[in-house]
Design an enzyme around this catalytic site. Structure first.
Site, short mmCIF file in Angstrom:
data_model
loop_
_atom_site.label_atom_id
_atom_site.label_comp_id
_atom_site.label_asym_id
_atom_site.label_seq_id
_atom_site.Cartn_x
_atom_site.Cartn_y
_atom_site.Cartn_z
CE1 TYR A 166 -9.38 29.39 -39.43
CE2 TYR A 166 -7.43 30.67 -38.85
CZ TYR A 166 -8.21 30.03 -39.79
OH TYR A 166 -7.80 30.04 -41.11
CE LYS A 170 -7.52 26.55 -40.54
NZ LYS A 170 -8.02 25.66 -41.62
P1 NAI Z 1 -13.38 30.90 -47.99
O1 NAI Z 1 -14.35 31.36 -46.96
O2 NAI Z 1 -13.40 31.59 -49.31
O3 NAI Z 1 -13.54 29.35 -48.27
C1 NAI Z 1 -14.01 28.43 -47.32
C2 NAI Z 1 -15.11 27.62 -47.95
O4 NAI Z 1 -15.49 26.58 -47.05
C3 NAI Z 1 -16.35 28.45 -48.24
O5 NAI Z 1 -16.68 28.35 -49.62
C4 NAI Z 1 -17.41 27.83 -47.35
O6 NAI Z 1 -18.72 27.83 -47.91
C5 NAI Z 1 -16.88 26.42 -47.16
N1 NAI Z 1 -17.40 25.78 -45.95
C6 NAI Z 1 -17.50 26.33 -44.72
N2 NAI Z 1 -18.00 25.44 -43.85
C7 NAI Z 1 -18.22 24.30 -44.54
C8 NAI Z 1 -18.71 23.02 -44.18
N3 NAI Z 1 -19.10 22.75 -42.93
N4 NAI Z 1 -18.78 22.06 -45.13
C9 NAI Z 1 -18.40 22.33 -46.41
N5 NAI Z 1 -17.95 23.54 -46.81
C10 NAI Z 1 -17.84 24.51 -45.88
O7 NAI Z 1 -11.94 31.03 -47.33
P2 NAI Z 1 -10.49 30.61 -47.85
O8 NAI Z 1 -9.60 31.72 -47.49
O9 NAI Z 1 -10.53 30.13 -49.24
O10 NAI Z 1 -10.15 29.41 -46.85
C11 NAI Z 1 -9.85 28.10 -47.25
C12 NAI Z 1 -9.10 27.42 -46.12
O11 NAI Z 1 -7.84 28.06 -45.94
C13 NAI Z 1 -9.79 27.50 -44.76
O12 NAI Z 1 -9.61 26.27 -44.08
C14 NAI Z 1 -9.05 28.60 -44.06
O13 NAI Z 1 -9.14 28.49 -42.66
C15 NAI Z 1 -7.66 28.38 -44.58
N6 NAI Z 1 -6.80 29.53 -44.48
C16 NAI Z 1 -6.97 30.60 -45.28
C17 NAI Z 1 -6.12 31.67 -45.18
C18 NAI Z 1 -6.20 32.82 -46.09
O14 NAI Z 1 -5.30 33.68 -46.02
N7 NAI Z 1 -7.21 32.92 -46.96
C19 NAI Z 1 -5.06 31.72 -44.15
C20 NAI Z 1 -4.92 30.51 -43.40
C21 NAI Z 1 -5.78 29.47 -43.56
#
Ligand code: NAI
Length: 321
Positions: A166, A170
């Protein structure tokens, strides 16, 4: 009174918008008049499976709350990113903004990490962002307008146990964004990175509830929207966002140590001798702490060292060994 930042007539593509942060962005863009393509594969946190429901529910919510058209897309960013952009073109005739947000986690210590865990995480976060950006880029160039937000992470900037995959993906996005920002500049294409921390299924099992309650994803969205507005000129930047705290991150170069450019100077012992100067982050009369943003800032450093006469005497930071 500050002017409202409207997204009327703009088309915004958000990957992984069926939940978490992406859903909140989708609602906020739609509220401000944008047509949103809500992409989500609808898989598990580890990226397994798929389900159209995640994107469909958000599209229904947008239509219901804001009476504006939105489109669902269920493609994986790894398999058919071009199809995601095509959904925007087919349904709304253009694409103005892309938010590379889709993400998965497959954590394990580096000693135990399987190739598949490393590759799949890099594939979704980094290659997925590349593929979507590549598909949108020709439209951005032709219309002389585009906004890209790439989603980095504290684990990318600083590293974190169990997240070598990851973190690599990132931090890869940071370099990717910095180059796209430079290439896109003349066509009014802004590219920035965000480093969020928010409550979502990604964090709810690892962050204690009393902290999670302060981490509403709604506190991340304002910066994302600001960065994507047509009036915003900000590009080539990284922003940390959490719990209502908004800040910019930049590179910092120590004031450093220039060695006398003679072959005898370049020894491991010389490094040992001058170590504290090499890692000193205080300004010195002839060498200031600096914040490089482009390759020429690096080249200037080399030029500076080369310009020194062979036996310059130590004036502050210039050492003759
Ligand atoms: P989340 O798991 O709720 O959202 C991620 C979404 O991406 C999910 O709905 C999932 O179905 C979708 N997804 C996964 N693989 C996919 C693909 N191949 N094609 C299309 N859709 C796909 O998690 P969250 O927290 O909302 O994360 C959003 C972004 O923020 C991610 O990139 C995560 O790495 C990043 N992030 C989040 C943090 C946090 O504190 N929540 C911290 C740092 C980064």
């Amino acid at each position: 009174m500050t002017e409202d930042l409207s997204f009327k007539n703009r088309v915004v593509v958000i990957t992984g918008a069926g939940g978490g942060l992406g859903r909140v962005y989708a609602l906020e863009f739609a509220k401000r008049g944008a047509n949103v393509v809500v992409n989500d594969l609808g898989g598990s946190l580890g990226g397994q499976g798929h389900n159209a429901r995640a994107a469909d529910v958000v599209v229904a919510e947008i239509k219901d709350r804001f009476k504006i058209e939105a489109a669902a897309n269920y493609d994986s960013v790894t398999d058919n990113a071009a199809g995601i952009v095509q959904t925007a073109i087919d349904r709304f005739g253009r694409v103005d903004v892309i938010i590379n947000n889709a993400g998965i986690l497959r954590d394990s210590s580096f000693a135990k990490m399987q190739d598949a865990a490393f590759e799949s995480v890099v594939d979704v976060h980094l290659n997925g962002a590349y593929k979507l950006s590549k598909a949108a880029w020709p439209y951005f160039r032709r219309q002389n307008f585009g906004r890209v937000v790439n989603t980095c992470s504290p684990a990318g900037l600083y590293g974190n146990f169990g997240q070598a995959n990851y973190s690599a993906a990132k931090m890869g996005l940071v370099g990717f964004s910095e180059t796209l920002a430079k290439e896109g500049y003349k066509n009014n294409i802004n590219v920035n990175c965000i480093v969020p921390l928010a409550r979502s299924r990604m964090t709810e099992s690892i962050i204690p509830p009393h902290i999670l309650k302060n981490l509403a994803p709604e506190k991340i969205a304002p910066m994302v929207l600001y960065l994507c507005h047509e009036s915003t000129k900000v590009t080539n930047s990284i922003f940390e966002l959490a719990a209502g705290f908004y800040s910019q991150i930049r590179w910092e170069r120590s004031s450093g140590q220039i060695f006398n450019p003679s072959p005898e100077s370049f020894t491991a012992e010389a490094i040992l001798d001058k170590w504290s100067s090499i890692v000193d982050y205080t300004d010195k009369p002839f060498n200031k702490v600096s914040h490089p943003i482009q390759l020429s800032d690096y080249n200037a450093l080399i030029a500076k060292a080369r310009q020194l006469p062979a036996n310059s005497q130590g004036s502050g930071r210039i050492e003759s060994l």
